[in-house]
Design a protein around this motif. Structure first.
Motif, short mmCIF file in Angstrom:
data_model
loop_
_atom_site.label_atom_id
_atom_site.label_comp_id
_atom_site.label_asym_id
_atom_site.label_seq_id
_atom_site.Cartn_x
_atom_site.Cartn_y
_atom_site.Cartn_z
N ALA A 47 -16.95 5.27 16.61
CA ALA A 47 -15.91 4.98 15.62
C ALA A 47 -15.02 3.83 16.10
CB ALA A 47 -15.07 6.23 15.36
N ALA A 48 -14.64 3.85 17.38
CA ALA A 48 -13.78 2.79 17.92
C ALA A 48 -14.46 1.43 17.82
CB ALA A 48 -13.41 3.12 19.37
N TYR A 49 -15.73 1.38 18.22
CA TYR A 49 -16.41 0.08 18.20
C TYR A 49 -16.93 -0.29 16.82
CZ TYR A 49 -15.68 -0.89 23.04
OH TYR A 49 -15.07 -1.20 24.23
N MET A 50 -16.97 0.70 15.90
CA MET A 50 -17.28 0.37 14.52
C MET A 50 -16.15 -0.45 13.90
SD MET A 50 -19.96 0.74 12.82
CE MET A 50 -20.66 1.98 13.90
N ILE A 51 -14.91 -0.16 14.32
CA ILE A 51 -13.77 -0.96 13.85
C ILE A 51 -13.93 -2.41 14.31
CG2 ILE A 51 -11.27 -1.25 13.98
CD1 ILE A 51 -11.10 1.80 14.48
N GLY B 12 -13.67 -13.32 14.28
CA GLY B 12 -13.06 -12.01 14.40
C GLY B 12 -12.32 -11.93 15.73
N PRO B 13 -11.93 -10.73 16.18
CA PRO B 13 -11.23 -10.58 17.47
C PRO B 13 -12.10 -11.10 18.62
CG PRO B 13 -11.16 -8.55 16.19
CD PRO B 13 -12.12 -9.44 15.50
N ASN B 14 -11.57 -12.00 19.43
CA ASN B 14 -12.36 -12.56 20.53
C ASN B 14 -11.52 -12.86 21.77
OD1 ASN B 14 -10.94 -14.73 19.57
ND2 ASN B 14 -12.71 -16.08 19.30
N ARG B 15 -10.31 -12.29 21.85
CA ARG B 15 -9.40 -12.63 22.94
C ARG B 15 -9.34 -11.57 24.03
NH1 ARG B 15 -8.78 -17.98 22.48
NH2 ARG B 15 -8.11 -18.60 20.38
N VAL B 16 -9.50 -10.30 23.65
CA VAL B 16 -9.33 -9.21 24.62
C VAL B 16 -10.68 -8.83 25.18
CG1 VAL B 16 -8.35 -6.93 25.02
CG2 VAL B 16 -7.39 -8.39 23.23
N GLY B 17 -10.96 -9.23 26.42
CA GLY B 17 -12.25 -8.95 27.03
C GLY B 17 -13.31 -9.92 26.54
N TYR B 18 -14.48 -9.86 27.18
CA TYR B 18 -15.58 -10.74 26.81
C TYR B 18 -16.02 -10.46 25.38
CZ TYR B 18 -20.20 -12.90 26.76
OH TYR B 18 -21.30 -13.65 26.43
N PHE B 19 -16.02 -11.49 24.54
CA PHE B 19 -16.43 -11.39 23.14
C PHE B 19 -15.56 -10.40 22.38
CE2 PHE B 19 -19.69 -10.55 19.74
CZ PHE B 19 -19.75 -11.86 19.29
N GLY B 20 -14.36 -10.11 22.90
CA GLY B 20 -13.45 -9.18 22.23
C GLY B 20 -13.81 -7.72 22.39
N LEU B 21 -14.65 -7.37 23.39
CA LEU B 21 -15.16 -6.00 23.51
C LEU B 21 -14.09 -5.00 23.93
CD1 LEU B 21 -18.66 -6.64 25.13
CD2 LEU B 21 -18.14 -5.99 22.77
N LEU B 22 -12.97 -5.47 24.47
CA LEU B 22 -11.90 -4.55 24.86
C LEU B 22 -10.84 -4.40 23.77
CD1 LEU B 22 -11.38 -5.50 28.63
CD2 LEU B 22 -12.77 -3.68 27.64
N GLN B 23 -11.07 -5.00 22.61
CA GLN B 23 -10.10 -4.93 21.52
C GLN B 23 -9.82 -3.49 21.07
OE1 GLN B 23 -8.50 -7.76 20.18
NE2 GLN B 23 -7.17 -6.18 19.30
N PRO B 24 -10.84 -2.60 20.95
CA PRO B 24 -10.53 -1.22 20.57
C PRO B 24 -9.60 -0.51 21.55
CG PRO B 24 -12.86 -1.65 20.26
CD PRO B 24 -12.30 -2.83 20.99
N LEU B 25 -9.75 -0.79 22.84
CA LEU B 25 -8.85 -0.18 23.83
C LEU B 25 -7.43 -0.71 23.66
CD1 LEU B 25 -11.15 -0.35 26.99
CD2 LEU B 25 -10.81 1.56 25.42
#
Length: 331
Positions: free
Chosen positions: A27-31, A46-59
């Motif tokens: 669910a988190a990564y579906m967002i 889309g989101p691309n600033r938090v972590g590589y390729f934005g992968l930490l955006q849900p956190l």
């Protein structure tokens, strides 16, 4: 006997923990996936600033929601206001306990079903749990003491009740062909052809009704931010708003799992391991839902209700009769 009971309880707890972690993680990564895909559909990043390729955006989003102030407006019923978001997310998470994700395994001489709870009325329980989510939505809207929230809650309750009838009727041909309400038996009945091939009409009806059940575009009338501000969750903030949000995406993943079980053959497939096939089928459905959000306009409320009662319900009834006639002729 005590040792067997302890082993059974331990296995049950492990399966529950794994299912909960997978459901919430997806669910988190579906967002994030939705924000990325919508960005591509709309020719932007889309989101691309938090972590590589934005992968930490849900956190980062989860931490932001945890730290936000939890505002409770004056004039609300505090107990209902506080509990309502948990009902929406909780019912979706509970439904995962009935979804089978593989065949029975033998571990240390014990047969371990790859499902948390297997019951011969699994389909009915799934429908019952999904119908209970409307209480969280309606009560949260009613107790918010906000006319826009109340309108969203009324819309949501009417919409979910209307489309649950079409949703249930679309599954009757599946039960007729599988001759069981057990979800594992339904998957086993599709070892040859999936029901999406043998029952394409029921498959289409189920997807349309499920879209309305999950309140996704073109059926997101309970929110309708351009006319109701944010609908039923206007007065919610912080983690309580996040629970409504998470509940929506858990429902998307659950819908993918149910479509895979009811119509796409579950874990059946060539070459790849069964769990991989199930994962591909489950994730294909949320991607389709995101695609529809980027492509289709929202229906008017009268169009929404007319589609449910005047089109989907009669068509579902006709499909039940046709399936019955085909099965009787083939017997």
């Amino acid at each position: 006997m005590t040792a067997e009971l302890l082993i059974g309880v331990g296995v049950m707890l492990v399966k529950m923990a794994v299912a909960l972690a997978v459901a919430l993680g997806l669910a988190a990564y579906m967002i994030l996936l939705e924000r990325k895909l919508l960005g591509r559909f709309q020719v932007r990043y889309g989101p691309n600033r938090v972590g590589y390729f934005g992968l930490l955006q849900p956190l980062a989003d989860g931490l932001k929601m945890l730290l936000k102030e939890d505002i409770i407006p004056d004039g609300v019923d505090r107990r209902i206001f506080l509990v309502a978001p948990a009902v929406v997310a909780g019912m979706a998470l509970l439904a995962f306990m009935l979804v089978p994700f593989g065949e029975t395994l033998t571990i240390l001489g014990h047969a371990v079903p790859q499902v948390i709870v297997r019951t011969n009325v699994g389909l009915l329980l799934v429908l019952a749990l999904s119908s209970l989510a409307v209480y969280g939505l309606a009560l949260g809207a009613w107790t918010s003491d906000n006319k826009y929230s109340l309108l969203g809650g009324i819309r949501g309750a009417a919409q979910m009740i209307s489309y649950e009838l079409a949703l249930g009727l679309s599954l009757v041909p599946v039960v007729m062909r599988a001759r069981s309400l057990d979800l594992s038996d339904i998957v086993a009945a599709q070892s040859g052809l999936p029901f999406a091939v043998t029952e394409p009409f029921a498959f289409i009806l189920f997807i349309i009704a499920a879209l309305a059940e999950t309140k996704r575009i073109p059926f997101d009338l309970p929110e309708a931010e351009n006319e109701l501000q944010a609908g039923f969750h206007t007065e919610y903030s912080g983690m309580r708003f996040a629970l409504f949000f998470v509940g929506e995406y858990v429902n998307m993943v659950l819908l993918g799992a149910l479509i895979a079980v009811f119509f796409l053959g579950g874990w059946h497939g060539p070459i790849l391991p069964p769990i991989v096939w199930l994962g591909i089928k489950v994730l294909a459905v949320p991607v389709f839902l995101i695609w529809t959000r980027a492509s289709l306009p929202r229906l008017r409320y009268d169009q929404l209700m007319a589609l449910g009662w005047k089109v989907l319900v009669p068509l579902a009834l006709v499909n039940v009769l046709l399936t019955g006639a085909i099965l009787v002729a083939a017997a």
